[in-house]
Design an enzyme around this catalytic site. Structure first.
Site, mmCIF file in Angstrom:
data_model
loop_
_atom_site.group_PDB
_atom_site.id
_atom_site.type_symbol
_atom_site.label_atom_id
_atom_site.label_comp_id
_atom_site.label_asym_id
_atom_site.label_seq_id
_atom_site.Cartn_x
_atom_site.Cartn_y
_atom_site.Cartn_z
ATOM 1 N N GLU A 256 23.428 43.591 42.615
ATOM 2 C CA GLU A 256 21.992 43.432 42.841
ATOM 3 C C GLU A 256 21.598 44.355 43.987
ATOM 4 O O GLU A 256 22.150 44.228 45.097
ATOM 5 C CB GLU A 256 21.648 41.982 43.196
ATOM 6 C CG GLU A 256 20.164 41.771 43.427
ATOM 7 C CD GLU A 256 19.865 40.589 44.314
ATOM 8 O OE1 GLU A 256 18.989 40.723 45.192
ATOM 9 O OE2 GLU A 256 20.514 39.553 44.133
ATOM 10 N N CYS A 295 14.892 40.495 48.928
ATOM 11 C CA CYS A 295 15.031 41.438 47.818
ATOM 12 C C CYS A 295 13.975 41.202 46.754
ATOM 13 O O CYS A 295 13.735 42.076 45.908
ATOM 14 C CB CYS A 295 16.431 41.352 47.210
ATOM 15 S SG CYS A 295 16.887 39.695 46.666
#
Length: 688
Positions: A256, A295
Site C-alpha cells: 500500500e 494515506c
C-alpha cells in the site's frame, strides 16, 4: 537515553550500537534511540516458523479468534498508556483515538468474524464440492490452509498502533506468526504496543516478534511460504518488488503506497444544501486529523467550477478556528507532523504544487500553542486552488500532511477523468443527492479506487467518513496505491492462507474439510436428533417415508397458507403451464412434509431450527407421488461460550419409484453440547 529493544525469540534483545535518535515531534527533544546492528534476523525467522507457526496452528480458527478478542479486551484496559506514547509522535487525543481505539476495533472485528464464519480447525472450505465423475466416486474441492511461514510487516509512521494491528489480526487468525518492523519516527509508540501485547501473556511463543530499528538482512531469509505486508512510499515498494526473496524465491508481497485520493462535490450540492456543508466539513476534517498524515486523506477536492469560490470561502472560515500546537493541550485541534524530516518533505511538496496552484490558506506558522514552531514539526493547514485543473502537478504530487488542492471541473465526466489522473487511489468520495450523478461517478471511479464513499444527508449520520477504513471492507487500491489489499474481512484472512485443490472420494474430502459430502457413507441407526453434539458424528443420518401427497393435501395447504398460485389450484391453467402440465404441490408443502417425516417430536438435544439454506426444488411433485427424505449431519460449528453448537444437516427429498430428487437443502439447528443441558458455564466452553 533509553534504547528500545527488539523482541527476539521470546525475549528482549539490545544492540551494543549507540543507534539513531528519535525526537519528540513537538519539542524536538530526544526521547529514545533505535539500534539493531547485529540483530539475529535468521534466528527470528526460524523461531517464527518452527515455534510460532506450530503453536498458532495448534489452536485452530475459533480459538485464534477468541485470542484476538481477549487481546482487544486487554489493550482496551491500557489505552491511556498508548495515548500518552502517541503524544510524543505529535498525536492529539482525537488523533490517538483513531489510531489506538481504531486498531483495537480491528481485533474485535476479526474476533467476531471468526466466531460467525470460521470453522473450528485449520481447513477453510472455498466453494462447493465439484463432482468429477458420473458415479459420484471421485470429486474435488478447494480449501485454504495456513501457510508454513512468517509475515513480516513493514509499517508507515502515521498509524503506529492501527497499522500493526490491522496487519496482525488477520495474520494471527490465519495462523501465521508475525515480525513487526515499525517506522523509525513513531517506533516508540509501536514498541509500547508490543510491550503490552507481550505482557498480556495471551500469544504463544514465536507468534510475535519486533524489530525496533533497521531491518538489517531480515528479508534475505524469507521464502515461498512467507509474506511481506508493506505500507509506505512507492520508492521503497519498488525496492521490495525487486528484492531477491520476492523476485526469485516467491515471497508474497502486498503493498500500500502513495494515494492522491479525491473527493467529488456533485453539481446539485450548492451552498445551503446539507451535502455542501457535509463536503466542506469532511474536507477540513481530512486536512487536520493526524495533521493530514493519513494515506486515505483527501488530497484533491474536485468541485464544480462555479462552486470553487464558495467551497474555498466556507473551508477557510472553518480552518480559521483550527488551533495548532502541543497535542497534549486540550485546546489544540492539530498537532505537529511526525518528524522534522517529514515537515521538510511536506514543505517541499507544497512548493512544487504552488507551480500550478495558489495557496489560499496556509503559509508560515509564527506562533503555535504551547510549543516552539521551529523546534516542533509544525505545518499550517494548507489549501491550494489549481489555476488549471488539467495541469499535471495536483495529480502527481502528494504532500503527506495537512494539504489539499481544490480543482474545478466542468461536468461529472470531467470530474471522473480528473480523479483517474491519480493513477489509482485508496478511496474516493462522492458527495451528492443526485442519483444520476452518483451512479455515473461510481461506475467511472470503481476501476481506479479500492473504496468509494457515497455521502449524502441520509447516510451522513451513520457514515464513518472518507478517511476511515473498515475491517470488513477492502483497504487498498490499484495502480499508484500499490495494488494490495489489507483488511477486507475474509479476504484479508485468506491472503495469509494457501489455497489448494484436493481430489478424491467424497469420504476423503469430507474428512479433510470436516463436512459430510454427498456420496460419502451415512450412518443409520439411533435417530440423530437424540444425540448431543458431543456424541453426534458427521454422516449420522435418518431415512424416513414414504409419505403420499394427495390432492387434498395441496388444497389444504393452499387454504392454510393463502398461496393460491394457479399451478397448485387451477387444473386448466396448470395444464397449460409448460413446466408443470398439471396440478403440482407447493414447494414449501414438500419441505413441510419432509420435516414431518424426520422430526423427532420428543424433547431432546435439538433446541431450535433457525433456518434453511440452499433450498432448491428440483422435480415437480404431483398428487399421488410418494416422498421419502434422508437427513444427514453435514457440519458441526461450535458456538463459543454457549452450551450448544450449530449443526447443519443435508436434507434430500426423493420420489419413490424413480428415485428422482425433488428437493435438496440444508437445515440449520442449534443442538445442545450435552443432554440434559449442563448448567455449569465451564461445561459450556467450546471444544478445543
Amino acid at each position: 537515553m533509553q534504547t528500545l529493544g527488539s523482541f527476539v525469540e521470546d525475549s528482549w534483545w539490545f544492540s551494543t550500537d549507540p543507534g539513531q535518535p528519535v525526537l519528540d515531534a513537538t519539542t524536538g527533544e530526544e526521547v529514545a534511540r533505535l539500534a539493531t546492528r547485529g540483530l539475529p534476523t535468521e534466528a527470528m525467522v526460524r523461531f517464527a516458523r518452527d515455534v510460532g507457526g506450530p503453536a498458532l496452528r495448534a489452536l485452530g480458527f475459533q480459538d485464534r479468534g477468541a485470542l484476538l478478542g481477549a487481546l482487544g479486551a486487554y489493550l482496551s484496559e491500557h489505552v491511556d498508556t498508548l495515548h500518552d506514547a502517541s503524544a510524543v509522535a505529535g498525536a492529539t487525543a482525537r488523533d490517538a483515538w483513531f489510531d489506538v481505539e481504531g486498531g483495537i476495533g480491528v481485533l474485535y472485528s476479526y474476533a467476531s468474524l471468526a466466531k460467525r464464519s470460521l470453522p473450528e480447525g485449520n481447513v477453510l472450505r472455498d466453494g462447493e464440492v465439484e463432482r468429477l465423475d458420473r458415479g459420484g466416486r471421485f470429486a474435488g474441492r478447494h480449501i485454504f490452509v495456513p501457510r508454513r511461514g512468517v509475515e513480516v510487516q513493514i509499517n508507515a509512521f502515521n498509524f503506529p498502533v492501527w497499522g500493526p494491528l490491522e496487519k496482525l489480526a488477520p495474520a494471527l487468525l490465519a495462523g501465521m506468526p508475525t515480525i513487526i518492523k515499525p517506522a523509525s519516527q513513531t517506533a516508540p509508540v509501536t514498541h509500547r504496543l508490543v510491550q503490552l501485547i507481550i505482557d498480556s501473556g495471551l500469544l504463544p511463543p514465536g507468534a510475535l516478534q519486533l524489530v525496533a530499528g533497521g531491518a538489517e538482512d531480515l528479508l534475505d531469509h524469507l521464502g515461498p511460504q512467507d509474506t511481506i505486508a508493506f505500507t509506505g512510499s512507492a520508492a521503497t515498494a519498488e525496492l521490495l518488488r525487486s528484492h531477491p526473496s520476492v523476485r526469485t524465491r516467491g515471497t508474497h508481497l502486498t503493498v500500500e503506497t502513495d494515494s492522491l485520493n479525491a473527493s467529488i462535490l456533485g453539481p446539485d450540492a450548492v451552498p445551503g444544501t446539507n451535502e455542501f456543508d457535509l463536503y466542506v466539513s469532511q474536507l477540513v476534517d481530512e486536512l487536520t486529523i493526524k495533521a493530514g498524515q493519513r494515506c486515505t486523506a483527501i488530497r484533491r477536492a474536485l468541485v464544480p467550477a462555479s462552486l470553487v469560490g464558495p467551497v474555498v470561502e466556507a473551508a477557510t472560515e472553518r480552518l480559521s478556528a483550527v488551533t495548532v500546537g502541543d497535542p497534549r493541550r486540550p485546546d489544540v485541534v492539530m498537532g505537529p507532523l511526525a518528524s522534522l524530516a517529514q515537515r521538510a518533505e511536506v514543505r517541499a511538496r507544497i512548493d512544487e504544487l504552488a507551480r500550478a496552484a495558489d495557496v489560499v490558506v496556509g503559509g508560515d506558522l509564527d506562533d503555535v500553542l504551547g510549543a516552539d514552531p521551529e523546534r516542533g514539526a509544525f505545518v499550517a493547514p494548507t489549501l491550494l486552488v489549481a489555476r488549471d485543473a488539467d495541469r499535471d502537478e495536483p495529480h502527481r504530487i502528494e504532500a503527506f500532511g495537512p494539504v489539499a488542492t481544490v480543482l474545478g471541473y466542468q461536468d461529472p465526466q470531467h470530474a471522473a477523468k480528473l480523479a483517474a489522473r491519480g493513477a489509482g487511489s485508496l478511496v474516493a468520495s462522492v458527495v451528492s443527492a443526485d442519483a444520476r450523478v452518483v451512479d455515473e461517478l461510481v461506475m467511472e471511479l470503481a476501476p481506479w479506487h479500492g473504496r468509494i464513499l457515497v455521502l449524502d444527508a441520509t447516510s451522513a449520520p451513520a457514515s464513518t467518513g472518507h478517511g476511515s477504513p473498515l475491517p470488513r471492507l477492502l483497504h487498498g487500491g490499484p495502480g499508484r496505491a500499490g495494488g494490495g489489499e489489507e483488511l477486507g474481512g475474509m479476504r484479508a484472512v485468506t491472503r495469509h492462507l494457501a489455497r489448494t485443490a484436493v481430489q478424491g472420494t467424497p469420504s476423503v474430502l469430507g474428512r479433510i474439510a470436516a463436512q459430510w459430502v454427498p456420496g460419502a457413507p451415512r450412518h443409520l441407526g439411533e435417530h440423530p436428533f437424540r444425540k448431543p453434539t458431543s456424541a453426534l458424528q458427521l454422516g449420522d443420518a435418518i431415512s424416513a417415508g414414504p409419505r403420499i401427497v394427495t390432492a387434498d393435501d395441496i388444497a389444504a395447504f393452499a387454504a392454510l397458507s393463502g398461496d393460491h398460485f394457479y399451478a397448485h389450484t387451477n387444473p386448466e391453467a396448470a395444464a397449460a403451464n409448460p413446466l408443470f402440465g398439471g396440478i403440482v404441490a407447493h414447494g414449501y408443502l414438500v419441505v413441510s412434509l419432509a420435516a414431518g417425516l424426520f422430526v423427532d417430536p420428543e424433547p431432546g438435544p435439538v433446541l431450535a431450527n433457525y433456518g434453511v439454506d440452499n433450498l432448491r426444488f428440483l422435480t415437480p411433485v404431483r398428487p399421488g407421488d410418494a416422498l421419502s427424505v434422508t437427513l444427514t449431519a453435514k457440519e458441526i460449528t461450535p458456538r463459543a461460550g454457549m452450551p450448544y453448537d450449530e449443526v447443519r444437516w443435508d436434507a434430500e427429498v426423493t420420489r419413490d419409484g424413480d428415485g428422482a430428487i425433488v428437493a435438496r437443502y440444508d437445515v440449520l439447528t442449534m443442538v445442545a453440547r450435552t443432554w440434559p443441558l449442563e448448567a455449569d458455564p465451564e461445561e459450556s466452553a467450546p471444544r478445543g
